[in-house]
Scaffold this motif. Sequence first.
Motif, short mmCIF file in Angstrom:
data_model
loop_
_atom_site.label_atom_id
_atom_site.label_comp_id
_atom_site.label_asym_id
_atom_site.label_seq_id
_atom_site.Cartn_x
_atom_site.Cartn_y
_atom_site.Cartn_z
N LEU A 39 28.97 -19.36 8.76
CA LEU A 39 29.02 -17.83 7.95
C LEU A 39 29.50 -17.11 8.82
O LEU A 39 30.05 -15.79 8.33
N SER A 43 31.55 -13.31 8.08
CA SER A 43 30.88 -12.13 7.83
C SER A 43 31.29 -10.99 8.86
O SER A 43 31.69 -11.23 9.95
N GLN A 48 24.18 -10.18 8.92
CA GLN A 48 24.86 -10.56 7.65
C GLN A 48 24.85 -11.95 7.41
O GLN A 48 24.52 -12.57 6.48
N LYS A 52 22.39 -14.44 4.88
CA LYS A 52 23.08 -15.14 3.82
C LYS A 52 22.39 -16.64 3.96
O LYS A 52 22.09 -17.41 3.14
N THR A 53 22.28 -16.90 5.32
CA THR A 53 21.82 -18.33 5.47
C THR A 53 20.38 -18.41 5.13
O THR A 53 19.86 -19.42 4.46
N LYS A 55 18.85 -16.50 3.04
CA LYS A 55 18.67 -16.47 1.64
C LYS A 55 18.81 -17.86 0.89
O LYS A 55 18.16 -18.33 -0.15
#
Length: 78
Positions: A39, A43, A48, A52-53, A55
Motif C-alpha cells: 500500500l 500512498s 496513510q 489503510k492496512t 483499518k
Amino acid sequence: MNLIEQQELQKKIMQLESQNELMKRLSTSKGFYEYYFELLKASKTKAQAFNKTNKLYSELFGRKRYSSFSVFSEMVKL
C-alpha cells in the motif's frame, strides 16, 4: 437452485476465499508488514499506508492490530 442462484453463490464463495486468504496474510506480523509496503507504493505517506492496512485488519478481525502508527513504526523500526 437455478443458474443465477448458482452463479451468485459461486461469486460469494470466491469473495469469501479471497477474504480468507487476506485474513491469513494479515494475521501474521510479516504479512501485515508486507501488505503495508504494498500500500505504501500508492500512498502519500507512511502513516496513510499504515492506517489503510490497520483499518482493513480491523474490519476483518474486529480489532486493530496496532493502536497507532507510532507504535507500529517503533515495532518495525521504520
